[in-house]
Design an enzyme around this catalytic site. Sequence first.
Site, short mmCIF file in Angstrom:
data_model
loop_
_atom_site.label_atom_id
_atom_site.label_comp_id
_atom_site.label_asym_id
_atom_site.label_seq_id
_atom_site.Cartn_x
_atom_site.Cartn_y
_atom_site.Cartn_z
N HIS A 168 0.81 -1.22 0.00
CA HIS A 168 0.00 0.00 0.00
C HIS A 168 0.85 1.27 0.00
O HIS A 168 0.62 2.20 -0.78
CB HIS A 168 -0.88 0.05 1.25
CG HIS A 168 -1.69 -1.17 1.51
ND1 HIS A 168 -2.94 -1.36 0.98
CD2 HIS A 168 -1.44 -2.27 2.27
CE1 HIS A 168 -3.44 -2.51 1.39
NE2 HIS A 168 -2.55 -3.10 2.18
C1 BDR Z 1 -2.25 0.34 5.75
O1 BDR Z 1 -2.29 -0.25 7.04
C2 BDR Z 1 -1.02 -0.71 7.43
O2 BDR Z 1 -1.11 -2.00 7.96
C3 BDR Z 1 -0.13 -0.62 6.20
O3 BDR Z 1 1.19 -0.26 6.58
C4 BDR Z 1 -0.78 0.44 5.35
O4 BDR Z 1 -0.29 1.72 5.66
C5 BDR Z 1 -3.12 -0.48 4.82
O5 BDR Z 1 -4.44 -0.50 5.29
#
Ligand code: BDR
Length: 314
Positions: free
Chosen positions: A237
């Site tokens: 992400h």
């Molecule tokens: C986001 O949540 C975290 O677990 C990841 O690093 C990312 O920023 C995705 O939902």
Amino acid sequence: MANTRPKIILDCDPGLDDAIAILTAAHYCDLVGITTVNGNVGIDHTTNNALLTTQIAGLDVPVHRGAARPLIAPTMDAARIHGETGLGDVKTPDLTRSIASNNAVDFLCESARSIQDLHLIAVGPLTNVALALRQDPDFANNLASITIMGGAARGGNVTAVAEFNVWADPEAAAIIFTEAAPITMVGLDVTHQVLFGIEEAEHLAKVGTEVAIFASQLLEFTYHRCREFGMTGAPIHDATAIICVTHPHLYERSRHPVSVELQGEHTRGMTVTDMRPFLESLEFSDDLPAAHDVVWTADADTVKEHIITAVAAL
Ligand code: BDR
Ligand code: CA
């Protein structure tokens, strides 16, 4: 912006994908500083992981430790995805770097005031950013842009409708969505389209540098964890949000009112995105929540290629 190096501060909670975001940003951006926040794991771990990532990559980037807990919400982590220390089972060297300060919020406000054309990319819970807005009402105006990895117009990952970074500190997110418009929301709508497989991990392993092997192991752990959760590949992400800033032409976006749900028994942490096409003709359109740039799609193969190229080049 594709051929320039934007000046950025990365606010993050490493975290497997945050670590890859740091490496990606270091290649394409002038990384002015990293601020850490409680999120995927506690602030001691997220800060150590940011320091370790810069150390492994040989980056002389200051790391400022930030908020240890959300504004109001109870502290919840994502250790079941990222592992107890936040970097899965990846072996890391002893830490030799140390933090530049214990005050991420001061660093954010001061940098925004003094550095022209500074962009903020926030890829963790938005606690530090909300505190910066509270400390300096001009904070958002002093920045060239704010991009977050967080939220989703459709669906969630922690709950049916809430994404982790917004859900983990919804009051902080609500401050940003209300007071810092327009921001760019790189949410699950797009990050779930950029899925990495084991072949990208294998490619980086073959590159063979310390940093490529580190990133390869992060990718491999993420991939297996995501498969256990029923996904076909691994969304990275936070690195996807970096490329959205450095290579914006690879993404499609449109502007919509977005508000953060704070009350709902089943919907707390949802980013309620108004996609009605006729909004401007409504008599009461002045009463709508602030509008933001919602990112919908990406050229996934090219985004992945840019991320892998960045890591391999460090
Ligand atoms: C986001 O949540 C975290 O677990 C990841 O690093 C990312 O920023 C995705 O939902
Ligand atoms: Ca993150």
